[in-house]
Design a protein around this motif. Structure first.
Motif, PDB file in Angstrom:
ATOM      1  N   HIS A   3       0.806  -1.221   0.000  1.00  7.32           N
ATOM      2  CA  HIS A   3       0.000   0.000   0.000  1.00  7.32           C
ATOM      3  C   HIS A   3       0.840   1.272   0.000  1.00  7.32           C
ATOM      4  CE1 HIS A   3       0.905  -0.892   4.205  1.00  7.32           C
ATOM      5  NE2 HIS A   3       0.663   0.375   4.503  1.00  7.32           N
TER       6      HIS A   3
ATOM      7  N   HIS B 198      -0.599   4.207  -2.295  1.00  9.40           N
ATOM      8  CA  HIS B 198      -1.023   5.483  -1.722  1.00  9.40           C
ATOM      9  C   HIS B 198      -0.300   6.674  -2.335  1.00  9.40           C
ATOM     10  CE1 HIS B 198      -2.674   3.566   2.273  1.00  9.40           C
ATOM     11  NE2 HIS B 198      -3.328   3.191   1.199  1.00  9.40           N
TER      12      HIS B 198
ATOM     13  N   PRO C 216      -5.947   6.141  -5.868  1.00 10.73           N
ATOM     14  CA  PRO C 216      -6.557   5.613  -4.642  1.00 10.73           C
ATOM     15  C   PRO C 216      -7.902   6.262  -4.329  1.00 10.73           C
ATOM     16  CG  PRO C 216      -4.224   6.005  -4.302  1.00 10.73           C
ATOM     17  CD  PRO C 216      -4.570   6.621  -5.622  1.00 10.73           C
ATOM     18  N   GLU C 217      -8.009   7.567  -4.516  1.00  7.76           N
ATOM     19  CA  GLU C 217      -9.276   8.240  -4.263  1.00  7.76           C
ATOM     20  C   GLU C 217     -10.367   7.700  -5.185  1.00  7.76           C
ATOM     21  OE1 GLU C 217      -6.157  11.463  -3.288  1.00  7.76           O
ATOM     22  OE2 GLU C 217      -6.325   9.654  -4.508  1.00  7.76           O
TER      23      GLU C 217
ATOM     24  N   LEU D 134     -11.195   4.056  -3.942  1.00  7.24           N
ATOM     25  CA  LEU D 134     -11.581   3.843  -2.552  1.00  7.24           C
ATOM     26  C   LEU D 134     -12.780   4.651  -2.105  1.00  7.24           C
ATOM     27  CD1 LEU D 134      -8.052   3.762  -0.868  1.00  7.24           C
ATOM     28  CD2 LEU D 134      -9.449   1.831  -1.615  1.00  7.24           C
ATOM     29  N   THR D 135     -13.069   5.774  -2.747  1.00  9.59           N
ATOM     30  CA  THR D 135     -14.203   6.588  -2.319  1.00  9.59           C
ATOM     31  C   THR D 135     -15.492   5.791  -2.455  1.00  9.59           C
ATOM     32  OG1 THR D 135     -13.094   8.630  -2.958  1.00  9.59           O
ATOM     33  CG2 THR D 135     -15.487   8.708  -2.741  1.00  9.59           C
TER      34      THR D 135
ATOM     35  N   ARG E 130     -15.895   3.030  -0.882  1.00  6.89           N
ATOM     36  CA  ARG E 130     -15.555   1.654  -0.491  1.00  6.89           C
ATOM     37  C   ARG E 130     -14.553   1.658   0.665  1.00  6.89           C
ATOM     38  NH1 ARG E 130     -14.907  -2.706  -5.110  1.00  6.89           N
ATOM     39  NH2 ARG E 130     -15.509  -3.880  -3.256  1.00  6.89           N
ATOM     40  N   GLU E 131     -14.593   2.726   1.438  1.00 12.31           N
ATOM     41  CA  GLU E 131     -13.639   2.852   2.539  1.00 12.31           C
ATOM     42  C   GLU E 131     -13.755   1.696   3.525  1.00 12.31           C
ATOM     43  OE1 GLU E 131     -14.497   7.047   1.066  1.00 12.31           O
ATOM     44  OE2 GLU E 131     -15.703   5.276   1.588  1.00 12.31           O
TER      45      GLU E 131
ATOM     46  N   TYR F 163     -11.892  -1.382   2.386  1.00 14.35           N
ATOM     47  CA  TYR F 163     -10.448  -1.194   2.480  1.00 14.35           C
ATOM     48  C   TYR F 163      -9.984  -1.310   3.934  1.00 14.35           C
ATOM     49  CZ  TYR F 163      -5.949   0.685   0.812  1.00 14.35           C
ATOM     50  OH  TYR F 163      -4.636   0.849   0.452  1.00 14.35           O
TER      51      TYR F 163
ATOM     52  N   LEU G 181      -9.859  10.661   3.778  1.00 17.06           N
ATOM     53  CA  LEU G 181      -9.064   9.864   2.851  1.00 17.06           C
ATOM     54  C   LEU G 181      -7.909  10.691   2.306  1.00 17.06           C
ATOM     55  CD1 LEU G 181      -8.631   7.246   1.304  1.00 17.06           C
ATOM     56  CD2 LEU G 181     -10.271   8.068  -0.414  1.00 17.06           C
TER      57      LEU G 181
END
Length: 293
Positions: free
Chosen positions: A155, A159, A165-166, A169-170, A172-173, A176, A207
């Motif tokens: 990661h 990252h 990543p945004e 992952l936004t 779907r936090e 993760y 995030l």
């Protein structure tokens, strides 16, 4: 004032919430006892210390702090290099009326704690660092490609990538956070705790700020190396590792830069040591402080 009033705020019996300069602290324990400041890492908040705090509160004045961008602290848009963050943490501790203190920190919190010790060693009695590679010091420059090891550090590179990543992952936090907590621990996390950490990460700016610690790690490393050219740490340092963590021997990894480094390995724990073996962490910190005073 709470900068994130819409984010649920968990309470811990015997402890009170405080905010100073946008930094959230949870305080309890012995008002006249030695002060012990606790910092957590990714993807957690001060709540990572919740199981250890009651035991520590029997002897110490305990202050668990959310780093900038973490939990119920502000999510600033300036640098997240660990020297900049350490200055904000130290300012908050001073505003809370703590002239000198012990510091214990895990993961990214340990990144900040190491830089804080380099900048403000005169404010510390000693520092305990839990399962963390320190930028510019012990954090590897490259991610291993061996699948048996890569899952612990992949990661770091992810990252660093701008925007991706945004994008992924936004929204779907929770997925993760759930992967991090349960892949890197021996003891499964409660659903409610996972929900708490995920909600804090998903809250406005969470995030972005969490990723910024990694994206500014090169600057953290540069400033750490520059500081160590001037002086090494002279306060007592305790390296806390675990049987199934990321850094097998924290004390050995820090010994070249800290002349008074000792270590302990907590059995039956993965990376999230305060969550998994809180009693052992309380015992290790209590013994460290008693021996070093």
């Amino acid at each position: 004032m709470n900068p994130l009033p819409d984010l649920p705020l968990p309470d811990l019996p015997g402890f009170a919430h405080r905010w100073v300069d946008g930094i959230h602290a949870v305080e309890g324990g012995q008002p006249a006892g030695p002060a012990l400041v606790l910092l957590a890492g990714f993807p957690q908040t001060w709540w990572a210390w919740r199981k250890a705090m009651p035991g520590l509160a029997e002897r110490f004045r305990v202050l668990a702090i959310d780093l900038p961008g973490q939990g119920h602290s502000e999510r600033p848009h300036d640098s997240y290099d660990t020297h900049t963050v350490a200055s904000r943490v130290q300012a908050a501790v001073t505003a809370l009326g703590v002239p000198k203190y012990w510091l214990a920190a895990h993961d990214i919190g340990a990144w900040v704690a190491f830089s804080l010790a380099l900048q403000h060693e005169d404010r510390l009695h000693g520092v305990a660092l839990l399962d963390a590679g320190i930028p510019g010091i012990t954090l590897p420059e490259s991610v291993p490609t061996d699948p048996e090891r890569a899952w612990k550090t992949w990661h770091f590179a992810f990252h660093l990538v701008a925007d991706l990543p945004e994008t992924l992952l936004t929204g779907r936090e929770r997925d993760y956070v759930d992967w991090f907590l349960n892949a890197k621990s021996l003891t499964p996390f409660d659903r409610a705790d996972t929900d708490h950490y995920a909600a804090a990460l998903a809250a406005e700016g969470g995030l972005r700020a969490s990723l910024a610690y990694y994206r500014d790690a090169a600057e953290s490393a540069r400033r750490n190396r520059a500081a160590l050219e001037r002086q090494h740490l002279t306060v007592p340092v305790l390296g806390i590792s675990s049987s199934h963590g990321s850094i097998p021997d924290m004390a050995a990894s820090l010994g070249a830069w800290a002349g008074r480094a000792t270590g302990v390995v907590i059995p039956d724990a993965g990376h999230f040591i305060p969550d998994e073996q809180p009693d052992a962490v309380v015992a290790a910190l209590t013994e460290f402080i008693a021996a070093a005073r």
